[in-house]
Design a protein around this motif. Sequence first.
Motif, short mmCIF file in Angstrom:
data_model
loop_
_atom_site.label_atom_id
_atom_site.label_comp_id
_atom_site.label_asym_id
_atom_site.label_seq_id
_atom_site.Cartn_x
_atom_site.Cartn_y
_atom_site.Cartn_z
N PRO A 1 0.83 -1.20 0.00
CA PRO A 1 0.00 0.00 0.00
C PRO A 1 0.87 1.26 0.00
N ASP B 1 -1.82 3.68 -6.94
CA ASP B 1 -1.97 2.49 -6.10
C ASP B 1 -2.31 1.28 -6.97
N SER C 1 -3.93 -2.20 -3.94
CA SER C 1 -5.19 -2.44 -3.23
C SER C 1 -6.14 -3.36 -3.99
N ASN C 2 -6.24 -3.20 -5.31
CA ASN C 2 -7.15 -4.04 -6.07
C ASN C 2 -6.52 -5.37 -6.51
N GLY D 1 -6.57 -6.31 -1.77
CA GLY D 1 -7.54 -5.81 -0.80
C GLY D 1 -8.88 -6.51 -0.91
N GLN D 2 -9.72 -6.31 0.10
CA GLN D 2 -11.07 -6.88 0.11
C GLN D 2 -12.02 -5.92 -0.59
N ILE E 1 -13.67 -3.95 -4.10
CA ILE E 1 -13.10 -3.10 -5.12
C ILE E 1 -12.82 -1.72 -4.54
N GLN E 2 -11.57 -1.29 -4.67
CA GLN E 2 -11.18 0.03 -4.19
C GLN E 2 -11.27 1.03 -5.33
N GLY E 3 -11.81 2.21 -5.05
CA GLY E 3 -11.92 3.25 -6.07
C GLY E 3 -11.06 4.45 -5.73
N GLY E 4 -11.08 5.43 -6.61
CA GLY E 4 -10.29 6.64 -6.38
C GLY E 4 -9.50 7.01 -7.61
N VAL F 1 -6.10 5.10 -7.97
CA VAL F 1 -6.11 3.66 -7.71
C VAL F 1 -6.32 2.93 -9.04
#
Length: 252
Positions: free
Chosen positions: A59, A86, A89-90, A93-94, A96-99, A102
């Motif tokens: 991360p 990033d 994270s995807n 990570g647990q 779906i991470q947005g941004g 990302v």
Amino acid sequence: MLSLGVRQLDDILGGGVEEGSSVAFVGSIEYDNVILMHQAVLEALKAGKRVLVVDFRQPPSTLLKELRNHGIDYEPFLNNSLTILDGYSNLYGQGIQGGRNVLPNPLDLGITTAIIRGALQGDEYDILVIDDVTSQYTLQSSPKIYIKAIVRLVNSVKSLGKTTFVAVCSDVFEKSDLAAILIPFDYVVEVSKGVVEVKRSLQPLRVVEPKFAYVRTRNGISPTKEHYQSLEGLKAQLRADENGAIWLKDVR
């Protein structure tokens, strides 16, 4: 010329590396190559360059913490001349991470490389940094396709006139795959087991033996000769045994 942040290395190269070139920092699981790469990035930021870092290894918050432990502080440059994409994270990570910064699906090489190239062009970055290509290599169902994607990405960045810094862990790559992924790089700098060595360079090297010993310190990778010339560097390496004898490594 771009300084790599270590005077002895710059001296070997005649001042640093050419702008618009590609540099592979090759190392082992010690990750000293990663530290040296980020020292070079910090030097470039201080010189006014705009940098895009793609982080696949951990991360971004952990990356920043790790680098601070080695005297590399990116905080003053974040959201100004430094952006961290990033790519972690995807992958792990647990959910779906947005941004904005990302990567939606790092394993989709077509989308990922398109986003990286688009960011480089749209926001006018000078340097692309990939930390590191090994993490993705271990996850690929077809490593050969992955290597081709990296070679295309590095060459396309070079065609834009941008500089590329990439970290590679040679302990993980198959020998033929390592040779293949290093093909597009103008410079190959190996940082491992206490030795920095220039394996490939665009320009003629300034010394017969293009290598030097180093130690990892709180201020990053430091040539052994320079480190021991300072009193603090010398004191940091001393230890006392149970009999009160003082040792410098294996020398009493």
